[in-house]
Design a protein around this motif. Structure first.
Motif, PDB file in Angstrom:
ATOM      1  N   ASP A 150     -69.225  30.415   7.980  1.00 49.36           N
ATOM      2  CA  ASP A 150     -69.078  29.751   6.680  1.00 49.36           C
ATOM      3  C   ASP A 150     -67.619  29.583   6.251  1.00 49.36           C
ATOM      4  O   ASP A 150     -67.336  29.264   5.103  1.00 49.36           O
ATOM      5  CB  ASP A 150     -69.861  30.507   5.612  1.00 49.36           C
ATOM      6  N   ALA A 151     -66.684  29.778   7.182  1.00 45.44           N
ATOM      7  CA  ALA A 151     -65.261  29.603   6.858  1.00 45.44           C
ATOM      8  C   ALA A 151     -65.010  28.141   6.485  1.00 45.44           C
ATOM      9  O   ALA A 151     -65.464  27.237   7.192  1.00 45.44           O
ATOM     10  CB  ALA A 151     -64.388  30.004   8.039  1.00 45.44           C
ATOM     11  N   PRO A 152     -64.299  27.905   5.384  1.00 45.14           N
ATOM     12  CA  PRO A 152     -64.074  26.530   4.945  1.00 45.14           C
ATOM     13  C   PRO A 152     -63.112  25.745   5.829  1.00 45.14           C
ATOM     14  O   PRO A 152     -63.105  24.528   5.805  1.00 45.14           O
ATOM     15  CB  PRO A 152     -63.495  26.698   3.546  1.00 45.14           C
ATOM     16  N   ARG A 153     -62.297  26.457   6.615  1.00 45.63           N
ATOM     17  CA  ARG A 153     -61.345  25.749   7.473  1.00 45.63           C
ATOM     18  C   ARG A 153     -60.982  26.604   8.679  1.00 45.63           C
ATOM     19  O   ARG A 153     -61.291  27.787   8.732  1.00 45.63           O
ATOM     20  CB  ARG A 153     -60.092  25.355   6.703  1.00 45.63           C
ATOM     21  N   LEU A 154     -60.316  25.979   9.608  1.00 46.69           N
ATOM     22  CA  LEU A 154     -59.850  26.690  10.794  1.00 46.69           C
ATOM     23  C   LEU A 154     -58.689  27.599  10.430  1.00 46.69           C
ATOM     24  O   LEU A 154     -57.958  27.335   9.482  1.00 46.69           O
ATOM     25  CB  LEU A 154     -59.393  25.692  11.866  1.00 46.69           C
ATOM     26  N   ALA A 155     -58.515  28.661  11.193  1.00 46.97           N
ATOM     27  CA  ALA A 155     -57.403  29.591  10.974  1.00 46.97           C
ATOM     28  C   ALA A 155     -56.654  29.770  12.285  1.00 46.97           C
ATOM     29  O   ALA A 155     -57.251  29.748  13.362  1.00 46.97           O
ATOM     30  CB  ALA A 155     -57.919  30.941  10.482  1.00 46.97           C
ATOM     31  N   ARG A 156     -55.352  29.966  12.182  1.00 40.67           N
ATOM     32  CA  ARG A 156     -54.554  30.272  13.369  1.00 40.67           C
ATOM     33  C   ARG A 156     -54.514  31.790  13.469  1.00 40.67           C
ATOM     34  O   ARG A 156     -54.113  32.471  12.533  1.00 40.67           O
ATOM     35  CB  ARG A 156     -53.141  29.717  13.232  1.00 40.67           C
ATOM     36  N   VAL A 157     -54.946  32.319  14.613  1.00 45.16           N
ATOM     37  CA  VAL A 157     -54.993  33.760  14.818  1.00 45.16           C
ATOM     38  C   VAL A 157     -54.193  34.125  16.066  1.00 45.16           C
ATOM     39  O   VAL A 157     -54.084  33.336  16.998  1.00 45.16           O
ATOM     40  CB  VAL A 157     -56.448  34.278  14.940  1.00 45.16           C
ATOM     41  N   ARG A 158     -53.628  35.340  16.073  1.00 45.37           N
ATOM     42  CA  ARG A 158     -52.894  35.851  17.242  1.00 45.37           C
ATOM     43  C   ARG A 158     -53.776  36.896  17.891  1.00 45.37           C
ATOM     44  O   ARG A 158     -54.204  37.846  17.244  1.00 45.37           O
ATOM     45  CB  ARG A 158     -51.578  36.455  16.767  1.00 45.37           C
ATOM     46  N   VAL A 159     -54.090  36.714  19.163  1.00 46.95           N
ATOM     47  CA  VAL A 159     -54.954  37.644  19.883  1.00 46.95           C
ATOM     48  C   VAL A 159     -54.353  38.014  21.224  1.00 46.95           C
ATOM     49  O   VAL A 159     -53.616  37.237  21.827  1.00 46.95           O
ATOM     50  CB  VAL A 159     -56.377  37.062  20.096  1.00 46.95           C
ATOM     51  N   ASP A 160     -54.676  39.204  21.681  1.00 47.34           N
ATOM     52  CA  ASP A 160     -54.232  39.661  22.983  1.00 47.34           C
ATOM     53  C   ASP A 160     -54.912  38.836  24.074  1.00 47.34           C
ATOM     54  O   ASP A 160     -56.076  38.443  23.934  1.00 47.34           O
ATOM     55  CB  ASP A 160     -54.571  41.145  23.161  1.00 47.34           C
ATOM     56  N   GLU A 161     -54.206  38.588  25.152  1.00 50.20           N
ATOM     57  CA  GLU A 161     -54.732  37.778  26.254  1.00 50.20           C
ATOM     58  C   GLU A 161     -56.062  38.321  26.779  1.00 50.20           C
ATOM     59  O   GLU A 161     -56.930  37.555  27.200  1.00 50.20           O
ATOM     60  CB  GLU A 161     -53.696  37.739  27.380  1.00 50.20           C
ATOM     61  N   SER A 162     -56.261  39.635  26.718  1.00 49.35           N
ATOM     62  CA  SER A 162     -57.493  40.233  27.236  1.00 49.35           C
ATOM     63  C   SER A 162     -58.727  39.823  26.427  1.00 49.35           C
ATOM     64  O   SER A 162     -59.848  39.985  26.890  1.00 49.35           O
ATOM     65  CB  SER A 162     -57.370  41.762  27.246  1.00 49.35           C
TER      66      SER A 162
END
Length: 124
Positions: free
Chosen positions: A83-95
């Motif tokens: 139900d998120a109203p928009r996309l978000a930029r997230v930082r995640v580990d490659e794993s």
């Protein structure tokens, strides 16, 4: 006219992962038509991300980054919830990222190259 297949149902993470594997194999065998324009077009650098809460979501790999301790992380554009109203930029580990085969990741910027957009977020 080509036949179309469409389904809407909720899947658990194991089921979703198996479906991704099946679709990847079908695409490699030439069963899917390539959509190049319009709302059905997938991002050029599609990835499957495991978020901090253990859910898996599709997103667009925007850039790679190397941390001071040598780990590789990625900036990914995705919805953090249904139900998120928009996309978000997230930082995640490659794993925590799965790169489907057959997708060209050569154009994804690395370490400091700007991929554009101003979405923010974090999966921890």
């Amino acid at each position: 006219m080509h036949p179309k297949f469409e389904i809407g149902m909720e899947l658990g993470s194991t089921q979703a992962s198996s479906l991704v594997d099946l679709c990847t194999r079908l695409r490699q065998e030439g069963f899917f038509a390539q959509v190049t324009v319009g709302p059905g077009r997938a991002p050029a650098s599609l990835v499957l991300v495991e978020t901090a809460d253990g859910k898996r979501r599709f997103g667009e790999l925007r850039s790679w980054h190397t941390t001071r301790d040598g780990r590789r992380e990625a900036d990914v554009l995705c919805r953090l919830s249904d139900d998120a109203p928009r996309l978000a930029r997230v930082r995640v580990d490659e794993s925590r990222i799965r790169l489907p085969p057959g997708v060209d990741y050569a154009t994804v910027p690395a370490d400091g190259a700007r991929a554009g957009g101003d979405e923010t977020g974090s999966t921890g």
